[in-house]
Design an enzyme around this catalytic site. Structure first.
Site, PDB file in Angstrom:
ATOM      1  N   GLU A 125      -5.381   1.530   5.580  1.00  0.00           N
ATOM      2  CA  GLU A 125      -5.489   2.105   6.930  1.00  0.00           C
ATOM      3  C   GLU A 125      -6.589   1.406   7.735  1.00  0.00           C
ATOM      4  O   GLU A 125      -6.439   1.169   8.926  1.00  0.00           O
ATOM      5  CB  GLU A 125      -5.769   3.615   6.864  1.00  0.00           C
ATOM      6  CG  GLU A 125      -4.589   4.457   6.417  1.00  0.00           C
ATOM      7  CD  GLU A 125      -3.387   4.382   7.353  1.00  0.00           C
ATOM      8  OE1 GLU A 125      -3.516   3.912   8.492  1.00  0.00           O
ATOM      9  OE2 GLU A 125      -2.289   4.786   6.924  1.00  0.00           O
ATOM     10  N   THR A 179      -4.591  -4.449  13.713  1.00  0.00           N
ATOM     11  CA  THR A 179      -4.054  -5.625  13.025  1.00  0.00           C
ATOM     12  C   THR A 179      -2.589  -5.400  12.641  1.00  0.00           C
ATOM     13  O   THR A 179      -2.217  -4.300  12.215  1.00  0.00           O
ATOM     14  CB  THR A 179      -4.890  -5.912  11.753  1.00  0.00           C
ATOM     15  OG1 THR A 179      -6.277  -5.840  12.100  1.00  0.00           O
ATOM     16  CG2 THR A 179      -4.597  -7.295  11.195  1.00  0.00           C
ATOM     17  N   TYR A 237      -8.304   9.752  12.751  1.00  0.00           N
ATOM     18  CA  TYR A 237      -7.011   9.218  12.328  1.00  0.00           C
ATOM     19  C   TYR A 237      -7.017   8.884  10.829  1.00  0.00           C
ATOM     20  O   TYR A 237      -6.146   9.325  10.074  1.00  0.00           O
ATOM     21  CB  TYR A 237      -6.624   7.966  13.137  1.00  0.00           C
ATOM     22  CG  TYR A 237      -5.515   7.226  12.455  1.00  0.00           C
ATOM     23  CD1 TYR A 237      -4.217   7.723  12.510  1.00  0.00           C
ATOM     24  CD2 TYR A 237      -5.765   6.097  11.665  1.00  0.00           C
ATOM     25  CE1 TYR A 237      -3.186   7.107  11.819  1.00  0.00           C
ATOM     26  CE2 TYR A 237      -4.750   5.479  10.966  1.00  0.00           C
ATOM     27  CZ  TYR A 237      -3.461   5.979  11.051  1.00  0.00           C
ATOM     28  OH  TYR A 237      -2.464   5.382  10.348  1.00  0.00           O
ATOM     29  N   CYS A 297      14.588  14.535  22.113  1.00  0.00           N
ATOM     30  CA  CYS A 297      13.676  13.693  22.886  1.00  0.00           C
ATOM     31  C   CYS A 297      13.946  13.821  24.395  1.00  0.00           C
ATOM     32  O   CYS A 297      15.006  13.410  24.885  1.00  0.00           O
ATOM     33  CB  CYS A 297      13.811  12.233  22.445  1.00  0.00           C
ATOM     34  SG  CYS A 297      12.718  11.125  23.347  1.00  0.00           S
ATOM     35  N   CYS A 350      17.721   6.824  16.213  1.00  0.00           N
ATOM     36  CA  CYS A 350      16.563   7.721  16.050  1.00  0.00           C
ATOM     37  C   CYS A 350      16.980   9.085  15.501  1.00  0.00           C
ATOM     38  O   CYS A 350      17.885   9.726  16.041  1.00  0.00           O
ATOM     39  CB  CYS A 350      15.857   7.894  17.403  1.00  0.00           C
ATOM     40  SG  CYS A 350      14.412   8.962  17.285  1.00  0.00           S
ATOM     41  N   LEU A 406      -9.466 -11.458   9.651  1.00  0.00           N
ATOM     42  CA  LEU A 406      -8.925 -10.153  10.068  1.00  0.00           C
ATOM     43  C   LEU A 406      -9.622  -9.639  11.331  1.00  0.00           C
ATOM     44  O   LEU A 406      -9.063  -8.846  12.077  1.00  0.00           O
ATOM     45  CB  LEU A 406      -9.116  -9.111   8.962  1.00  0.00           C
ATOM     46  CG  LEU A 406      -7.991  -8.900   7.955  1.00  0.00           C
ATOM     47  CD1 LEU A 406      -8.401  -7.833   6.951  1.00  0.00           C
ATOM     48  CD2 LEU A 406      -6.693  -8.469   8.631  1.00  0.00           C
ATOM     49  N   GLY A 407     -10.869 -10.101  11.535  1.00  0.00           N
ATOM     50  CA  GLY A 407     -11.612  -9.660  12.718  1.00  0.00           C
ATOM     51  C   GLY A 407     -12.194  -8.259  12.564  1.00  0.00           C
ATOM     52  O   GLY A 407     -11.999  -7.609  11.539  1.00  0.00           O
ATOM     53  N   TYR A 408     -12.932  -7.826  13.574  1.00  0.00           N
ATOM     54  CA  TYR A 408     -13.579  -6.501  13.563  1.00  0.00           C
ATOM     55  C   TYR A 408     -14.270  -6.267  12.208  1.00  0.00           C
ATOM     56  O   TYR A 408     -13.913  -5.373  11.443  1.00  0.00           O
ATOM     57  CB  TYR A 408     -12.576  -5.383  13.850  1.00  0.00           C
ATOM     58  CG  TYR A 408     -11.881  -5.527  15.170  1.00  0.00           C
ATOM     59  CD1 TYR A 408     -12.481  -5.103  16.355  1.00  0.00           C
ATOM     60  CD2 TYR A 408     -10.627  -6.115  15.246  1.00  0.00           C
ATOM     61  CE1 TYR A 408     -11.851  -5.250  17.576  1.00  0.00           C
ATOM     62  CE2 TYR A 408      -9.989  -6.270  16.469  1.00  0.00           C
ATOM     63  CZ  TYR A 408     -10.597  -5.835  17.630  1.00  0.00           C
ATOM     64  OH  TYR A 408      -9.977  -5.981  18.833  1.00  0.00           O
ATOM     65  N   ASP A 442      -2.116   8.016  15.611  1.00  0.00           N
ATOM     66  CA  ASP A 442      -2.400   6.644  16.047  1.00  0.00           C
ATOM     67  C   ASP A 442      -1.548   6.329  17.279  1.00  0.00           C
ATOM     68  O   ASP A 442      -0.896   7.225  17.835  1.00  0.00           O
ATOM     69  CB  ASP A 442      -2.147   5.645  14.904  1.00  0.00           C
ATOM     70  CG  ASP A 442      -0.665   5.523  14.551  1.00  0.00           C
ATOM     71  OD1 ASP A 442       0.157   6.303  15.095  1.00  0.00           O
ATOM     72  OD2 ASP A 442      -0.328   4.646  13.740  1.00  0.00           O
ATOM     73  N   TRP A 471       0.819  -1.219   0.000  1.00  0.00           N
ATOM     74  CA  TRP A 471       0.000   0.000   0.000  1.00  0.00           C
ATOM     75  C   TRP A 471       0.854   1.270   0.000  1.00  0.00           C
ATOM     76  O   TRP A 471       0.338   2.371   0.054  1.00  0.00           O
ATOM     77  CB  TRP A 471      -0.963   0.012   1.191  1.00  0.00           C
ATOM     78  CG  TRP A 471      -0.314  -0.243   2.503  1.00  0.00           C
ATOM     79  CD1 TRP A 471       0.256   0.676   3.334  1.00  0.00           C
ATOM     80  CD2 TRP A 471      -0.160  -1.518   3.141  1.00  0.00           C
ATOM     81  NE1 TRP A 471       0.747   0.054   4.435  1.00  0.00           N
ATOM     82  CE2 TRP A 471       0.506  -1.286   4.358  1.00  0.00           C
ATOM     83  CE3 TRP A 471      -0.529  -2.817   2.802  1.00  0.00           C
ATOM     84  CZ2 TRP A 471       0.822  -2.322   5.242  1.00  0.00           C
ATOM     85  CZ3 TRP A 471      -0.219  -3.845   3.682  1.00  0.00           C
ATOM     86  CH2 TRP A 471       0.443  -3.596   4.882  1.00  0.00           C
ATOM     87  N   CYS A 486      17.005   4.077  20.380  1.00  0.00           N
ATOM     88  CA  CYS A 486      17.280   5.523  20.415  1.00  0.00           C
ATOM     89  C   CYS A 486      18.548   5.902  19.648  1.00  0.00           C
ATOM     90  O   CYS A 486      18.627   6.994  19.067  1.00  0.00           O
ATOM     91  CB  CYS A 486      17.374   5.999  21.858  1.00  0.00           C
ATOM     92  SG  CYS A 486      15.837   5.748  22.762  1.00  0.00           S
TER      93      CYS A 486
END
Lengths: 285, 42
Positions: free
Chosen positions: A38, A44, A121, A209, A203, A81-83, A139, A25, A200
């Site tokens: 999304e 998932t 979102y 941070c 990062c 996949l559920g939901y 998210d 995607w 870190c």
């Protein structure tokens, strides 16, 4: 607070632009592709979504195809996949897009929010990635990254915390809104890891941070535990006649609506109630 | 979860009767139910 987050924008955008985009995607910014991915990615894992996404796009390559797909075929594509309400809402939205927008995805955050199953979102993700609209897409990954940058000890599960973080990000959205949002999310997935030691040292925003500076990464984000999930104990009957098995369609509403299941009864704590239910079932076997 | 696998002598019309192949191709089942097939004891 703006000044605390402002310095992270450029390093995140540059870091994201250098990342390999191998996921199916991420090969284009087509809003239909972003939308479906999304929705599949909610609750998932990425690995699990890959094959579902590829098969879904092969079977339903356009919004028009999604709008007319029979519900059983749609649920079959979603099986595992559920939901399942996510799939049903995708179809409802596709129909709405066909009827009200000549089959074209809405192009703004506000219009996207009007579609069933699209929350802040998802609307933010589609609007920023596909149209570069300057809106955040917050998210769990983004909440973790921002909470750590700010060393915020506010409970990330509270809607107020999400709202505050969304507003802070809104102030600093760059022209490359999509890359910034995707960068924040990917940083959370790959570097600013949950439930383990974050990476870190690799990062791109380590120097900004606060959690890293104050050695608080294992305490942040703060998540106050939710109530336990309800567990149902069931007695299930797999009834076989020659090479056939008995199934039944679930109710039209509620959890796992319209899917199929084997005949079953819920086992409660009331033994008399149980045996009554079981007797009723036995009469139908 | 307790599972009973029962061979029946008649097909009760209350249920939808399908082969495993049909179920696999056409009827969406929640994962918890799918997992039960072939893993039960009478």
């Amino acid at each position: 607070m703006k000044q605390k987050l402002q310095p992270i924008v450029e390093p995140i955008v540059k870091w994201y632009q250098k990342q390999e985009k191998t996921l199916p995607w991420k090969q284009d910014k087509e809003p239909y592709h972003i939308w479906v991915s999304e929705i599949m990615l909610q609750q998932t894992r990425i690995e699990a979504v890959k094959k579902y996404y590829t098969r879904f796009m092969k079977e339903l390559p356009t919004i028009q195809d999604l709008a007319v797909v029979p519900e059983e075929k749609l649920l079959k594509l979603w099986e595992g996949l559920g939901y399942y309400s996510r799939a049903k809402n995708l179809k409802k939205s596709a129909i709405q897009i066909q009827e009200n927008n000549h089959g074209k995805m809405p192009t703004s955050y506000v219009e996207l929010l009007k579609l069933p199953g699209i929350g802040e979102y998802t609307a933010g993700a589609i609007a920023s990635i596909s149209y570069n609209e300057k809106v955040p897409a917050v998210d769990g990954n983004v909440l973790r990254v921002v909470s750590r940058v700010l060393a915020s000890k506010e409970d990330v599960l509270l809607p107020e915390t999400k709202k505050k973080i969304t507003n802070k990000l809104l102030e600093i959205m760059p022209d490359e809104a999509g890359d910034f949002n995707e960068g924040l999310m990917e940083l959370g997935e790959k570097v600013c890891l949950p439930n383990t030691v974050p990476l870190c040292a690799t990062c791109p925003i380590q120097e900004f941070c606060m959690a890293n500076k104050e050695n608080l990464t294992n305490e942040i984000p703060v998540r106050v535990k939710k109530q336990k999930r309800k567990i149902e104990n069931k007695t299930v009957f797999i009834l076989k006649y020659k090479n056939e098995i008995a199934i039944r369609k679930r109710e039209k509403t509620g959890i796992l609506a319209n899917l199929y299941e084997f005949p079953n009864v819920i086992r409660g704590s009331n033994r008399r109630g149980n045996s009554k239910e079981l007797r009723k079932m036995a009469n139908t076997i | 979860m307790t599972v009973y696998e029962i061979e029946v002598e008649n097909k009760n019309k209350q249920w939808t009767w399908v082969t495993e192949k049909q179920m696999e191709k056409e009827y969406p089942l929640p994962t918890a139910f799918k997992k039960l097939l072939g893993k039960t004891k009478i």
